[in-house]
Design a protein around this motif. Structure first.
Motif, PDB file in Angstrom:
ATOM      1  N   ARG A   1       0.835  -1.217   0.000  1.00 47.04           N
ATOM      2  CA  ARG A   1       0.000   0.000   0.000  1.00 47.04           C
ATOM      3  C   ARG A   1       0.859   1.252   0.000  1.00 47.04           C
ATOM      4  O   ARG A   1       0.581   2.213  -0.724  1.00 47.04           O
ATOM      5  CB  ARG A   1      -0.957  -0.004   1.191  1.00 47.04           C
ATOM      6  CG  ARG A   1      -2.133  -0.957   1.016  1.00 47.04           C
ATOM      7  CD  ARG A   1      -3.230  -0.737   2.059  1.00 47.04           C
ATOM      8  NE  ARG A   1      -2.788  -0.960   3.416  1.00 47.04           N
ATOM      9  CZ  ARG A   1      -2.894  -2.115   4.077  1.00 47.04           C
ATOM     10  NH1 ARG A   1      -3.431  -3.155   3.488  1.00 47.04           N
ATOM     11  NH2 ARG A   1      -2.479  -2.214   5.322  1.00 47.04           N
ATOM     12  N   ARG A   2       1.919   1.253   0.805  1.00 48.62           N
ATOM     13  CA  ARG A   2       2.795   2.425   0.877  1.00 48.62           C
ATOM     14  C   ARG A   2       3.520   2.660  -0.454  1.00 48.62           C
ATOM     15  O   ARG A   2       3.606   3.779  -0.939  1.00 48.62           O
ATOM     16  CB  ARG A   2       3.805   2.257   2.017  1.00 48.62           C
ATOM     17  CG  ARG A   2       4.783   3.384   2.145  1.00 48.62           C
ATOM     18  CD  ARG A   2       4.089   4.685   2.481  1.00 48.62           C
ATOM     19  NE  ARG A   2       5.096   5.733   2.453  1.00 48.62           N
ATOM     20  CZ  ARG A   2       4.837   7.003   2.379  1.00 48.62           C
ATOM     21  NH1 ARG A   2       3.603   7.423   2.378  1.00 48.62           N
ATOM     22  NH2 ARG A   2       5.803   7.872   2.332  1.00 48.62           N
ATOM     23  N   LEU A   3       4.024   1.586  -1.050  1.00 47.33           N
ATOM     24  CA  LEU A   3       4.667   1.716  -2.359  1.00 47.33           C
ATOM     25  C   LEU A   3       3.667   2.195  -3.407  1.00 47.33           C
ATOM     26  O   LEU A   3       4.002   3.021  -4.259  1.00 47.33           O
ATOM     27  CB  LEU A   3       5.311   0.396  -2.775  1.00 47.33           C
ATOM     28  CG  LEU A   3       6.556   0.002  -1.986  1.00 47.33           C
ATOM     29  CD1 LEU A   3       6.949  -1.435  -2.309  1.00 47.33           C
ATOM     30  CD2 LEU A   3       7.703   0.958  -2.251  1.00 47.33           C
ATOM     31  N   HIS A   4       2.449   1.688  -3.341  1.00 51.19           N
ATOM     32  CA  HIS A   4       1.404   2.122  -4.266  1.00 51.19           C
ATOM     33  C   HIS A   4       1.163   3.630  -4.124  1.00 51.19           C
ATOM     34  O   HIS A   4       1.055   4.338  -5.128  1.00 51.19           O
ATOM     35  CB  HIS A   4       0.117   1.335  -4.006  1.00 51.19           C
ATOM     36  CG  HIS A   4      -1.050   1.818  -4.807  1.00 51.19           C
ATOM     37  ND1 HIS A   4      -1.162   1.592  -6.162  1.00 51.19           N
ATOM     38  CD2 HIS A   4      -2.144   2.531  -4.438  1.00 51.19           C
ATOM     39  CE1 HIS A   4      -2.290   2.160  -6.597  1.00 51.19           C
ATOM     40  NE2 HIS A   4      -2.892   2.722  -5.571  1.00 51.19           N
ATOM     41  N   GLU A   5       1.109   4.122  -2.897  1.00 58.14           N
ATOM     42  CA  GLU A   5       0.922   5.563  -2.676  1.00 58.14           C
ATOM     43  C   GLU A   5       2.072   6.365  -3.278  1.00 58.14           C
ATOM     44  O   GLU A   5       1.854   7.408  -3.906  1.00 58.14           O
ATOM     45  CB  GLU A   5       0.803   5.862  -1.180  1.00 58.14           C
ATOM     46  CG  GLU A   5      -0.468   5.352  -0.552  1.00 58.14           C
ATOM     47  CD  GLU A   5      -0.440   5.369   0.970  1.00 58.14           C
ATOM     48  OE1 GLU A   5       0.566   5.838   1.572  1.00 58.14           O
ATOM     49  OE2 GLU A   5      -1.423   4.894   1.574  1.00 58.14           O
ATOM     50  N   GLU A   6       3.288   5.875  -3.088  1.00 56.13           N
ATOM     51  CA  GLU A   6       4.445   6.564  -3.666  1.00 56.13           C
ATOM     52  C   GLU A   6       4.386   6.526  -5.190  1.00 56.13           C
ATOM     53  O   GLU A   6       4.700   7.509  -5.857  1.00 56.13           O
ATOM     54  CB  GLU A   6       5.752   5.947  -3.154  1.00 56.13           C
ATOM     55  CG  GLU A   6       5.997   6.252  -1.695  1.00 56.13           C
ATOM     56  CD  GLU A   6       7.340   5.737  -1.182  1.00 56.13           C
ATOM     57  OE1 GLU A   6       8.198   5.298  -1.998  1.00 56.13           O
ATOM     58  OE2 GLU A   6       7.538   5.783   0.047  1.00 56.13           O
ATOM     59  N   HIS A   7       3.979   5.398  -5.746  1.00 59.19           N
ATOM     60  CA  HIS A   7       3.844   5.288  -7.198  1.00 59.19           C
ATOM     61  C   HIS A   7       2.810   6.287  -7.720  1.00 59.19           C
ATOM     62  O   HIS A   7       3.029   6.920  -8.761  1.00 59.19           O
ATOM     63  CB  HIS A   7       3.426   3.872  -7.590  1.00 59.19           C
ATOM     64  CG  HIS A   7       4.499   2.858  -7.413  1.00 59.19           C
ATOM     65  ND1 HIS A   7       4.217   1.514  -7.283  1.00 59.19           N
ATOM     66  CD2 HIS A   7       5.849   2.962  -7.352  1.00 59.19           C
ATOM     67  CE1 HIS A   7       5.349   0.847  -7.152  1.00 59.19           C
ATOM     68  NE2 HIS A   7       6.359   1.708  -7.189  1.00 59.19           N
ATOM     69  N   GLN A   8       1.690   6.403  -7.022  1.00 58.32           N
ATOM     70  CA  GLN A   8       0.647   7.324  -7.473  1.00 58.32           C
ATOM     71  C   GLN A   8       1.140   8.772  -7.456  1.00 58.32           C
ATOM     72  O   GLN A   8       0.842   9.551  -8.363  1.00 58.32           O
ATOM     73  CB  GLN A   8      -0.617   7.166  -6.619  1.00 58.32           C
ATOM     74  CG  GLN A   8      -1.299   5.824  -6.781  1.00 58.32           C
ATOM     75  CD  GLN A   8      -1.551   5.466  -8.233  1.00 58.32           C
ATOM     76  OE1 GLN A   8      -2.218   6.183  -8.957  1.00 58.32           O
ATOM     77  NE2 GLN A   8      -0.996   4.351  -8.679  1.00 58.32           N
ATOM     78  N   ALA A   9       1.909   9.131  -6.436  1.00 58.89           N
ATOM     79  CA  ALA A   9       2.475  10.480  -6.370  1.00 58.89           C
ATOM     80  C   ALA A   9       3.457  10.708  -7.517  1.00 58.89           C
ATOM     81  O   ALA A   9       3.461  11.785  -8.139  1.00 58.89           O
ATOM     82  CB  ALA A   9       3.161  10.703  -5.024  1.00 58.89           C
ATOM     83  N   THR A  10       4.269   9.706  -7.810  1.00 56.35           N
ATOM     84  CA  THR A  10       5.218   9.806  -8.928  1.00 56.35           C
ATOM     85  C   THR A  10       4.467   9.987 -10.242  1.00 56.35           C
ATOM     86  O   THR A  10       4.820  10.852 -11.054  1.00 56.35           O
ATOM     87  CB  THR A  10       6.116   8.544  -8.981  1.00 56.35           C
ATOM     88  OG1 THR A  10       6.909   8.506  -7.800  1.00 56.35           O
ATOM     89  CG2 THR A  10       7.003   8.538 -10.212  1.00 56.35           C
ATOM     90  N   LEU A  11       3.449   9.179 -10.444  1.00 60.57           N
ATOM     91  CA  LEU A  11       2.667   9.287 -11.682  1.00 60.57           C
ATOM     92  C   LEU A  11       2.003  10.655 -11.817  1.00 60.57           C
ATOM     93  O   LEU A  11       2.007  11.245 -12.905  1.00 60.57           O
ATOM     94  CB  LEU A  11       1.610   8.186 -11.755  1.00 60.57           C
ATOM     95  CG  LEU A  11       2.121   6.776 -11.978  1.00 60.57           C
ATOM     96  CD1 LEU A  11       0.967   5.778 -11.904  1.00 60.57           C
ATOM     97  CD2 LEU A  11       2.858   6.650 -13.296  1.00 60.57           C
ATOM     98  N   ALA A  12       1.442  11.155 -10.738  1.00 66.61           N
ATOM     99  CA  ALA A  12       0.767  12.461 -10.787  1.00 66.61           C
ATOM    100  C   ALA A  12       1.757  13.571 -11.161  1.00 66.61           C
ATOM    101  O   ALA A  12       1.472  14.402 -12.029  1.00 66.61           O
ATOM    102  CB  ALA A  12       0.101  12.766  -9.449  1.00 66.61           C
ATOM    103  N   LEU A  13       2.914  13.577 -10.512  1.00 64.74           N
ATOM    104  CA  LEU A  13       3.909  14.611 -10.790  1.00 64.74           C
ATOM    105  C   LEU A  13       4.436  14.501 -12.214  1.00 64.74           C
ATOM    106  O   LEU A  13       4.482  15.488 -12.947  1.00 64.74           O
ATOM    107  CB  LEU A  13       5.068  14.523  -9.791  1.00 64.74           C
ATOM    108  CG  LEU A  13       6.236  15.479 -10.058  1.00 64.74           C
ATOM    109  CD1 LEU A  13       5.779  16.932 -10.020  1.00 64.74           C
ATOM    110  CD2 LEU A  13       7.355  15.219  -9.067  1.00 64.74           C
TER     111      LEU A  13
END
Length: 149
Positions: free
Chosen positions: A10-22
């Protein structure tokens, strides 16, 4: 949408989503030739964290576990992609520090955006589900504690 059963996933997924958004914002700005210095600096700072902390965590804590569980092929592919992204990322970061308006940033940034999006998709579709299956509660808690520090 994948629901992850482990805190680490879940934590990695959150980081991935932030990376994708930026990087979606960066890609759109660069493609329209409207990238400002602030966005480039933000992208460089985020990328520095990604290629140091995030990649190192995956390489030292997750890839060996994937390999031991018979998922060595995906771990090896992701590690190879990390090296390619690190190399392009370091060029991007150095260029932003030197001159965030440098026209070479467009090509570097667009390449990174493409590589990062593709890489995140692979991790989301293969690595995170595998982690959900192979981590036990105790290991998951220890890993997520290390990921958050």
């Amino acid at each position: 949408m994948q629901t992850h059963t482990r805190q680490t996933s879940r934590r990695l997924h959150e980081e991935h989503q932030a990376t994708l958004a930026l990087w979606t914002r960066v890609e759109a700005a660069l493609a329209a030739s409207k990238a400002d210095a602030g966005l480039m600096r933000s992208a460089a700072a985020s990328l520095a964290d990604e290629i140091e902390r995030h990649f190192a965590f995956e390489e030292t804590q997750l890839f060996p576990r994937l390999d031991a569980a018979g998922e060595g092929d995906i771990a090896e592919l992701l590690a190879e992609e990390h090296e390619t992204i690190r190399s392009a990322g370091r060029r991007f970061i150095a260029t932003v520090k030197e001159d965030p308006a440098n026209p070479v940033l467009k090509a570097l940034g667009l390449e990174l955006a493409e590589r990062l999006v593709s890489h995140v998709q692979k991790e989301e579709l293969s690595m995170l589900p595998a982690l959900d299956d192979l981590l036990d509660d105790e290991t998951d808690e220890a890993l997520v504690a290390g990921l958050l520090t």
